[in-house]
Structure formats: C-alpha cells, structure tokens
Design an enzyme around this catalytic site. Structure first.
Site, PDB file in Angstrom:
ATOM      1  N   ASP A  83      43.643 -36.271  80.629  1.00 59.05           N
ATOM      2  CA  ASP A  83      43.582 -35.256  81.672  1.00 59.05           C
ATOM      3  C   ASP A  83      43.529 -33.866  81.025  1.00 59.05           C
ATOM      4  O   ASP A  83      42.687 -33.022  81.348  1.00 59.05           O
ATOM      5  CB  ASP A  83      44.856 -35.396  82.538  1.00 59.05           C
ATOM      6  CG  ASP A  83      44.742 -34.664  83.859  1.00 59.05           C
ATOM      7  OD1 ASP A  83      43.689 -34.059  84.113  1.00 59.05           O
ATOM      8  OD2 ASP A  83      45.719 -34.673  84.627  1.00 59.05           O
ATOM      9  N   ASP A 111      48.483 -33.521  69.713  1.00 57.08           N
ATOM     10  CA  ASP A 111      48.622 -32.083  69.411  1.00 57.08           C
ATOM     11  C   ASP A 111      47.528 -31.633  68.442  1.00 57.08           C
ATOM     12  O   ASP A 111      46.906 -30.586  68.610  1.00 57.08           O
ATOM     13  CB  ASP A 111      50.031 -31.747  68.889  1.00 57.08           C
ATOM     14  CG  ASP A 111      50.601 -32.806  67.967  1.00 57.08           C
ATOM     15  OD1 ASP A 111      49.985 -33.875  67.799  1.00 57.08           O
ATOM     16  OD2 ASP A 111      51.672 -32.562  67.379  1.00 57.08           O
ATOM     17  N   ASP A 145      39.905 -31.376  80.256  1.00 57.24           N
ATOM     18  CA  ASP A 145      39.786 -30.020  80.806  1.00 57.24           C
ATOM     19  C   ASP A 145      39.563 -29.011  79.684  1.00 57.24           C
ATOM     20  O   ASP A 145      38.769 -28.079  79.811  1.00 57.24           O
ATOM     21  CB  ASP A 145      41.048 -29.641  81.593  1.00 57.24           C
ATOM     22  CG  ASP A 145      40.854 -29.869  83.090  1.00 57.24           C
ATOM     23  OD1 ASP A 145      40.053 -30.764  83.433  1.00 57.24           O
ATOM     24  OD2 ASP A 145      41.491 -29.172  83.896  1.00 57.24           O
ATOM     25  N   LYS A 150      50.224 -40.314  70.616  1.00 55.38           N
ATOM     26  CA  LYS A 150      51.367 -39.602  70.038  1.00 55.38           C
ATOM     27  C   LYS A 150      52.259 -40.659  69.362  1.00 55.38           C
ATOM     28  O   LYS A 150      53.448 -40.807  69.667  1.00 55.38           O
ATOM     29  CB  LYS A 150      52.111 -38.838  71.162  1.00 55.38           C
ATOM     30  CG  LYS A 150      53.162 -37.862  70.678  1.00 55.38           C
ATOM     31  CD  LYS A 150      52.611 -36.660  69.946  1.00 55.38           C
ATOM     32  CE  LYS A 150      53.742 -35.793  69.409  1.00 55.38           C
ATOM     33  NZ  LYS A 150      53.298 -34.750  68.477  1.00 55.38           N
ATOM     34  N   TYR A 159      51.267 -41.422  84.909  1.00 55.43           N
ATOM     35  CA  TYR A 159      51.004 -41.034  86.302  1.00 55.43           C
ATOM     36  C   TYR A 159      51.342 -42.150  87.286  1.00 55.43           C
ATOM     37  O   TYR A 159      51.506 -41.911  88.481  1.00 55.43           O
ATOM     38  CB  TYR A 159      49.540 -40.619  86.494  1.00 55.43           C
ATOM     39  CG  TYR A 159      49.164 -39.314  85.800  1.00 55.43           C
ATOM     40  CD1 TYR A 159      50.141 -38.497  85.230  1.00 55.43           C
ATOM     41  CD2 TYR A 159      47.849 -38.904  85.713  1.00 55.43           C
ATOM     42  CE1 TYR A 159      49.797 -37.320  84.589  1.00 55.43           C
ATOM     43  CE2 TYR A 159      47.500 -37.717  85.075  1.00 55.43           C
ATOM     44  CZ  TYR A 159      48.481 -36.934  84.511  1.00 55.43           C
ATOM     45  OH  TYR A 159      48.147 -35.768  83.885  1.00 55.43           O
TER      46      TYR A 159
END
Ligand code: NAD
Length: 358
Positions: A245, A221, A249, A189, A143
């Site tokens: 993020d 994943d 959620d 990852k 980000y």
C-alpha cells in the site's frame, strides 16, 4: 462475428462517473475498430450506493460482478460519508468487494511517460525509462488479521500470512516477471517480524520453479529509500498488503501525477480494473479530472481479462500519442501542454486516436 464481453461498471463517487465515462468512450471506439461487442452493466458501490440502498456494497453488485467477464471501477468515498460507522463507509464496500471476488493480487505498473518526465519531483536522469511493477498482496496481512481490537488502554492488529496466501501471490509475481525483466525483489521486514521470515521462506520455495528469474530480498525501509534513489533497479516488487500500500503510492509519484496510473486486482473468477487514485472530491464536477489512469485501466482489462493484447496496445498507444501531441488536463498542464483539455476533451482525443488505429 463480433466478440462479446460483459463488463460490470462501477462508477462510484466524486470524479468516478466522469472518468469512467471517458474509459467507456474509448472502449466504444475500440469496439468499432476491433469488432468487439461490449455489454455494460452499471452497478452501485460506495457512498452513492449507501445513499440509495443503505449499504455501500449491495448484494446485487456482488452478484453482477460475479456474472461479468471483468469489472471496470472508478473511485469511491467523500467527506459526506466520513462520519458513518466503519461498515457503512464507502471504503468498506471496496474492501468487502475485494474479499468477495478473492482479488488477492494487485498489479500496479509504474511507467514514466517521456513527455511528462519533468512532472516528476525527482531528477530526470533518475526517473527516465522507469518501468516497474508493484505486486501487492491484497486480501491478507494486517488489514484483515485477527485478533484486532480497541480496548480501554490499548489497541492492536495482527499481521498474519498463511503459506497458501504467500505461495499464490509469489507465483503471480514470478509469472509476471517471466513476461518482463525476469527480476523479483521481495520486500519485507524479516529482521524484526516473524511473519516476514516465514514470507521469505515461502518466496524462496516458489522461486525454485522459476530458475530464469533472479530473486532478491529487501527490507521495507530500505526499499522505500531505494525506490527514490534508483527506481530503475526494480522490475517486479513483490510485497504484502500494508508494505505494498505504502510502496505503490510512493512509486506512483515517480510518474508525476496520480491521475496517470492504472491498476488491476485479480486472482478470483473476475478481475477489477481501476485507477490508483481516489474520488478526488476537491475537483469533482469541474470537468478537469485526468481520465488517463482509468482509460489505462481499461487497457489492462483487455490485456488481463480478455487476452486482447493488440487491442490493449491500441489504447496504450493512443494515450502516448495524445501526450506526445501536447494534450493535457489541468493536473499536468505545466509540462509541455499545447492544449489544456477538459476530462471529456482528453477522452475524446484518445478515442479518436483509437478509432484511427488499424
Ligand atoms: P485522491 O486520490 O482522491 O486525491 C488526491 C489528490 O489528487 C487530490 O488533490 C485530487 O484532486 C488529485 N487527483 C486524484 N485523482 C485525480 C485525477 N484523475 N486527475 C487530477 N487530479 C487527481 O485521494 P484523497 O483526497 O486522499 O481521497 C479522496 C477520497 O477518495 C477519500 O474519500 C478516500 O477515502 C477515497 N479513496 C478512494 C480510493 C478508491 O476508490 N480506490 C482510493 C483512495 C482514496
């Protein structure tokens, strides 16, 4: 002598003012029981700040936050400001504030309330007793990474993490785990990204200082899948900005409503306490928003920023009591409601329970 705390209050846009007012009502009830003297300093951020000052994060707000002991925040954003350029949009105000205050550690505790177990879209036996913490790195990663650009035939962003950034967020996660179930699962990852391989190395290094905490690694994943398959396997999930993020959620839905969950962003001189949801423009001004996430954020503020554990517990117990008694806002009305309340009514019930606590 009463204990004095200075709280910077940013109500924001949409339902922000409605829910923050209820958190203040509960804090005021607590002040009389615990002999606290809360001084509130209301500051502007988001769309309303842009409307008044032309800037979604006026310098006065940054200064006001830095002078406070903690920041209590509602939410920002709305369609009205969606067509503005990126730096004028409400969200850029919040991103800038996180950077200015150096809030690199985002705590999102996910707790499933027994009374609302049926509100989750997952089976009761999967979510019953879930109590986990997502520790998201908040000021680095893709980000913020440079270079970033949109060119004629391509666009790109950069995921970059420094050793210092990984070390400090990992330490935060291990410290949190020491106070909880002593388990950290670091999510990355590493099978594809160099930055994740580096992340793993540094997390392993930090882990050596915490021999009591068990550390595991999981690919993002798989973590996304495990979170809905068996969420109870997790204690503290440590992860970077973008993965955090998404995972936080996803994890929030284990509890059934986005209106229930609080968060804390810390690291710098002063922490920011806010609900995980946005400004909900679709229900703003109707008096039906659930204030629990913001009231629970105020409880986190007492715990983290002021070290007032007993007072924080009083608010948390009052929330649980009100849910047990069957008081519900509209978003959770289908699950054991005895009385469907407005935002202010639910806030008043919680404040009442806090006032009665000794
Ligand atoms: P949202 O979280 O505002 O709303 C999603 C859905 O959840 C809506 O149906 C809303 O009515 C409901 N909801 C949210 N909070 C609730 C509450 N307390 N009680 C009952 N129902 C609640 O997400 P969105 O609709 O994607 O975004 C709306 C605006 O909020 C956008 O401008 C977005 O950029 C902004 N936003 C701000 C923040 C923040 O301030 N930290 C975070 C996320 C989104």
């Amino acid at each position: 002598m009463s204990k004095k705390y200075k709280i910077a209050v940013i109500k924001g846009d949409g339902i922000g003012p409605e829910i923050v007012d209820e958190a203040i009502k509960v804090l005021d009830a607590l002040a009389s029981v615990c002999d606290f003297d809360f001084k509130y300093d209301e500051l502007l951020m988001g769309g309303n700040a842009y409307d008044i000052t032309g800037d979604p994060l006026p310098q006065e707000t940054i200064d006001g936050c830095l002078e406070a002991d903690a920041v209590l925040f509602g939410a920002i954003g709305g369609e009205k400001w969606d067509s503005l350029s990126k730096e004028k949009r409400p969200e850029s105000g919040l991103l800038r504030l996180r950077k200015e205050l150096d809030l690199y550690a985002n705590y999102r505790p996910i707790k499933v309330y027994d009374e609302l177990i049926d509100a989750s879209s997952l089976k009761k036996e999967v979510v019953e007793g879930v109590d986990l913490l997502v520790m998201r790195e908040l000021t680095g990663g893709i980000y913020f990474g440079e270079p970033r650009a949109v060119e004629e035939n391509r666009a790109y962003n950069t995921m970059v993490y420094t050793k210092t950034e990984i070390k400090r967020i990992a330490k935060e996660a291990f410290e949190a785990a020491m106070k909880r179930g002593k388990k950290v699962c670091s999510v990355d990852k590493a099978n594809v990204l160099e930055v994740s391989g580096f992340w793993r190395e540094i997390v392993e290094e930090v882990a050596k200082d915490y021999p009591e905490v068990s550390l595991t690694h999981m690919y993002i994943d798989n973590a996304a899948m495990q979170l809905v398959r068996d969420p109870k396997q997790f204690d503290v999930i440590l992860t970077g900005n973008i993965f955090g993020d998404i995972l936080s959620d996803e994890a929030s839905m284990l509890s059934g409503s986005i209106g229930l969950l609080p968060s804390a962003s810390v690291g710098g001189k002063v922490g920011l306490y806010e609900p995980i949801h946005g400004s909900a423009p679709d229900i703003a001004g109707q008096g039906i928003a659930n204030p629990i996430a913001t009231i629970a954020s105020a409880s986190m503020m007492l715990r983290f920023a002021f070290g007032e554990i007993e007072a924080a517990d009083k608010i948390q117990s009052a929330i649980e009591q009100v849910l047990k008694e069957g008081y519900r806002t509209k978003d959770i009305a289908d699950y054991g409601a005895k009385e469907i309340c407005s935002t202010t009514e639910l806030g008043s019930y919680i404040a009442e329970y806090v006032s009665k606590s000794k």
